[in-house]
Design a protein around this motif. Structure first.
Motif, mmCIF file in Angstrom:
data_model
loop_
_atom_site.group_PDB
_atom_site.id
_atom_site.type_symbol
_atom_site.label_atom_id
_atom_site.label_comp_id
_atom_site.label_asym_id
_atom_site.label_seq_id
_atom_site.Cartn_x
_atom_site.Cartn_y
_atom_site.Cartn_z
ATOM 1 N N ASN A 8 81.099 44.421 23.094
ATOM 2 C CA ASN A 8 82.106 43.973 24.050
ATOM 3 C C ASN A 8 81.437 43.379 25.277
ATOM 4 O O ASN A 8 80.447 43.916 25.767
ATOM 5 C CB ASN A 8 82.985 45.145 24.509
ATOM 6 N N ALA A 29 79.740 40.716 25.537
ATOM 7 C CA ALA A 29 78.457 40.044 25.296
ATOM 8 C C ALA A 29 78.528 38.545 25.556
ATOM 9 O O ALA A 29 77.516 37.901 25.835
ATOM 10 C CB ALA A 29 77.999 40.289 23.857
ATOM 11 N N LYS A 65 80.909 36.482 23.484
ATOM 12 C CA LYS A 65 81.369 35.813 22.256
ATOM 13 C C LYS A 65 82.540 34.867 22.542
ATOM 14 O O LYS A 65 82.539 33.716 22.113
ATOM 15 C CB LYS A 65 81.787 36.864 21.207
#
Ligand SMILES: Nc1ncnc2c1ncn2[C@@H]1O[C@H](COP(=O)(O)OP(=O)(O)OP(=O)(O)O)[C@@H](O)[C@H]1O
Length: 365
Positions: A33, A35, A37
């Protein structure tokens, strides 16, 4: 379809990406979570303008911070379709009209747009829903319609941000199957953010791992999942994964002659017989015996214990690595079982897994 080539720094979010995706490639983006993305997808989609960077879709530069005034093609002109966990259908339009909306707004006549919409609805197994309103659909049905709507717009690139995460375990497989079919058969360029290993296995050619705003690992899906190099991939790929050749619908043989029987996970699009595949099972599904049990249908693997680690209330027993150098099978057992069986490294035991606990997936396109 288009390739994607991207470099981007977003200082406020401490992300710095170099990312590419070939034409027709499906890349799964995994990571913890926060990171980065979704930020990666937003930069591709044109929802975020990076502080420095360049994004190309095919040969078209859609973001470039180096040009005089900066190039930044708006979201709607990029030819990118996004799918998130919410289908976000127009509530007042029928399903068919929702799917026809994209073609209509690109100038297609009503008749043609609706013909195209119906073709897409058929390809996502949703034609029988054509006349309904979005309020009359289940979450899974709405997502299938959203896939049809995204593809009806004929995007160059499809971005999927955890499309399965709002669906329950019974509904997700149907959407996964539809996605697998449309992404693979039509060789769509797609980037899919997911927390689910199965999504990566079922859908992606390549896995990219993002940690703390950086891409820390990139490789073929089965390689990253079986022999992860990054900390995150090692953690989520803490499942047992055995690569091999499919012997048929319900068993796989490894290169060193181990046969694993399991359940064909046909919802992932079926196993290509004689193709390469992977068997996936949880360490918790592995029982440890000192003698081979007689009951079937079970897999019985004679192994030598290489290591034992305490993980909370369980002990993870890791067998010796396989002859091809891949990690040995892991079994999670209780401390009581360890004591009772007198388990210790070096001991030869039998790892037993029911076939029903083993999911077999094709690893080929
Ligand atoms: N709207 C925003 N404004 C400012 N910072 C944000 C915003 N959204 C996310 N961030 C920050 O950017 C970084 C990357 O977030 P991002 O949402 O891309 O991560 P993620 O990997 O998609 O996480 P998750 O798996 O939780 O969705 C995080 O530090 C996050 O706090």
């Amino acid at each position: 379809m288009s390739s994607i080539s991207l470099t981007a720094d977003v200082i406020g979010r401490d992300v710095s990406f170099e990312f590419d995706c070939a034409d027709g490639e499906v890349v799964a983006v995994l990571g913890p979570n926060g990171a980065g993305k979704s930020t990666l997808l937003s930069v591709i989609a044109g929802l975020i303008r990076p502080d420095t960077g360049r994004v190309l879709l095919g040969d078209d530069v859609v973001t470039d911070t180096d040009t005089d005034k900066g190039t930044f093609v708006p979201v709607h002109a990029r030819g990118v379709a996004s799918l998130t966990q919410n289908a976000l259908l127009f509530p007042h339009l029928s399903v068919e009209a929702n799917v026809a909306f994209g073609p209509r707004s690109r100038g297609l006549r009503k008749r043609e747009a609706h013909f195209r919409a119906r073709t897409w609805l058929e390809s996502v197994d949703a034609i029988e829903l054509a006349g309904r309103k979005p309020g009359e659909l289940s979450g899974g049905q709405a997502q299938r319609v959203a896939v049809a709507r995204a593809l009806a717009a004929n995007p160059r690139v499809l971005l999927l941000d955890e499309p399965m995460s709002a669906l329950d375990v019974d509904t997700a497989p149907a959407l996964r199957r539809v996605l697998r079919r449309v992404l693979r058969e039509q060789r769509r360029t797609a980037v899919i953010v997911t927390h689910d290993l199965l999504d990566a296995l079922a859908l992606a050619d390549t896995v990219v791992v993002v940690e703390s705003g950086r891409i820390v690992e990139r490789g073929p899906t089965t390689e990253v999942l079986t022999a992860p190099r990054s900390a995150f991939a090692a953690r989520i790929a803490g499942v047992n994964l055995l690569s091999g050749t499919m012997d048929g619908a319900d068993s796989l043989s490894t290169s060193w002659g181990l046969t694993v029987s399991g359940l064909t996970v046909s919802r992932l699009g079926g196993i290509d017989s004689a193709g390469s595949g992977v068997a996936v099972f949880a360490p918790a599904a592995v029982a440890v015996h000192l003698e081979p049990p007689h009951a079937s249908p079970r897999n019985v693997f004679p192994v030598t214990i290489a290591s034992m680690d305490v993980h909370g209330a369980t002990v993870r027993i890791r067998a010796d690595q396989h002859p091809d150098g891949s990690p040995g099978i892991a079994a999670d057992v209780t401390p009581a079982a360890v004591a009772e069986l007198d388990l210790e490294p070096g001991l030869t035991v039998f790892f037993v897994v029911k076939s029903q606990e083993v999911a077999l997936h094709s690893a080929t396109r």
